[in-house]
Design an enzyme around this catalytic site. Structure first.
Site, mmCIF file in Angstrom:
data_model
loop_
_atom_site.group_PDB
_atom_site.id
_atom_site.type_symbol
_atom_site.label_atom_id
_atom_site.label_comp_id
_atom_site.label_asym_id
_atom_site.label_seq_id
_atom_site.Cartn_x
_atom_site.Cartn_y
_atom_site.Cartn_z
ATOM 1 C CG HIS A 31 44.935 46.985 51.278
ATOM 2 N ND1 HIS A 31 44.174 47.891 50.575
ATOM 3 C CD2 HIS A 31 45.084 45.909 50.465
ATOM 4 C CE1 HIS A 31 43.877 47.387 49.391
ATOM 5 N NE2 HIS A 31 44.399 46.188 49.296
ATOM 6 C CB SER A 74 40.692 48.629 46.224
ATOM 7 O OG SER A 74 41.759 48.478 47.127
ATOM 8 C CE LYS A 122 43.637 44.434 39.642
ATOM 9 N NZ LYS A 122 43.907 44.310 41.076
ATOM 10 N NE ARG A 124 40.549 40.027 49.533
ATOM 11 C CZ ARG A 124 40.592 40.847 48.518
ATOM 12 N NH1 ARG A 124 39.866 41.938 48.528
ATOM 13 N NH2 ARG A 124 41.336 40.585 47.471
HETATM 14 P P1 ADP Z 1 46.331 43.118 43.963
HETATM 15 O O1 ADP Z 1 45.783 43.861 42.784
HETATM 16 O O2 ADP Z 1 47.768 42.737 43.840
HETATM 17 O O3 ADP Z 1 45.470 41.977 44.451
HETATM 18 P P2 ADP Z 1 45.300 44.641 46.159
HETATM 19 O O4 ADP Z 1 45.610 46.070 46.440
HETATM 20 O O5 ADP Z 1 43.901 44.311 45.776
HETATM 21 O O6 ADP Z 1 46.353 44.205 45.087
HETATM 22 O O7 ADP Z 1 45.681 43.733 47.399
HETATM 23 C C1 ADP Z 1 46.967 43.720 47.950
HETATM 24 C C2 ADP Z 1 47.059 42.626 49.005
HETATM 25 O O8 ADP Z 1 46.159 42.877 50.068
HETATM 26 C C3 ADP Z 1 46.701 41.231 48.515
HETATM 27 O O9 ADP Z 1 47.504 40.301 49.187
HETATM 28 C C4 ADP Z 1 45.259 41.072 48.920
HETATM 29 O O10 ADP Z 1 44.904 39.719 49.041
HETATM 30 C C5 ADP Z 1 45.299 41.772 50.258
HETATM 31 N N1 ADP Z 1 43.995 42.266 50.667
HETATM 32 C C6 ADP Z 1 43.131 43.011 49.962
HETATM 33 N N2 ADP Z 1 42.024 43.275 50.671
HETATM 34 C C7 ADP Z 1 42.183 42.651 51.872
HETATM 35 C C8 ADP Z 1 41.370 42.522 53.050
HETATM 36 N N3 ADP Z 1 40.167 43.068 53.123
HETATM 37 N N4 ADP Z 1 41.874 41.822 54.087
HETATM 38 C C9 ADP Z 1 43.100 41.244 53.994
HETATM 39 N N5 ADP Z 1 43.902 41.321 52.922
HETATM 40 C C10 ADP Z 1 43.446 42.006 51.868
#
Ligand code: ADP
Length: 160
Positions: free
Chosen positions: A18, A129, A42, A91
């Site tokens: 992130h 996460s 969630k 990703r």
């Molecule tokens: P959501 O539940 O909306 O997917 P996340 O917190 O999982 O929220 O992710 C928020 C953003 O960060 C999304 O655009 C996701 O694709 C991106 N993201 C999550 N993990 C990574 C990573 N390892 N590298 C790049 N982007 C990521």
């Protein structure tokens, strides 16, 4: 004209993946809003306040980044706050279908709103996460996965 973008997500908790996306967005745009989703379907491990605290700590050196919580429709939040674009990290192909659907839905709801995809950093593309939560809850080392400044707080939170 100044360009404002939003990086929306659950951030439960924020990972180095992130942070990489937020850092890159902060270099490209005038103002970056990190929007932490309140009404996620969630069941989060960290409260909204904890997730915001982690993000503020991890982004404290980035002057043009602010962290907020938001509830309801992203397209509506963007309209009300003059946000020009949504920035999302991609990703793998597996992310694409959902992300594309979201982007098209948001565009229908708010035709002014663009969605910009940044490819994940090669060193962070496996990170999520949920993986961080799973490893930490079983006592594994998550120091490569989360920002150093909040590592201990995340570990304590996931072991309680
Ligand atoms: P959501 O539940 O909306 O997917 P996340 O917190 O999982 O929220 O992710 C928020 C953003 O960060 C999304 O655009 C996701 O694709 C991106 N993201 C999550 N993990 C990574 C990573 N390892 N590298 C790049 N982007 C990521």
């Amino acid at each position: 004209m100044k360009k404002t973008v939003i990086c929306p997500g659950s951030f439960d908790p924020v990972t180095r993946g992130h942070l990489d996306i937020i850092n890159r967005a902060a270099r490209m745009f005038d103002c970056v809003i990190v929007g932490v989703l309140v009404n996620s379907a969630k069941n989060p491990s960290f409260s909204i306040e904890e997730r915001i605290d982690f993000l503020r700590e991890a982004t404290k050196e980035l002057d043009n980044v602010k962290v907020v919580s938001f509830d309801g429709l992203l397209a509506e939040y963007c309209r009300q706050n003059n946000v020009d674009a949504v920035v999302r990290g991609l990703r793998a192909v597996s992310d694409f279908e959902y992300e594309f659907q979201m982007a098209l839905t948001n565009k229908k709801l708010n035709p002014q709103l663009e969605t910009i995809f940044l490819s994940a950093d090669a060193d962070a593309m496996y990170l999520s996460s949920s993986m961080v939560r799973e490893v930490a809850s079983m006592g594994g080392d998550i120091s490569n996965f989360v920002p150093e400044c909040i590592h201990d707080k995340i570990v304590r939170g996931l072991r309680k």
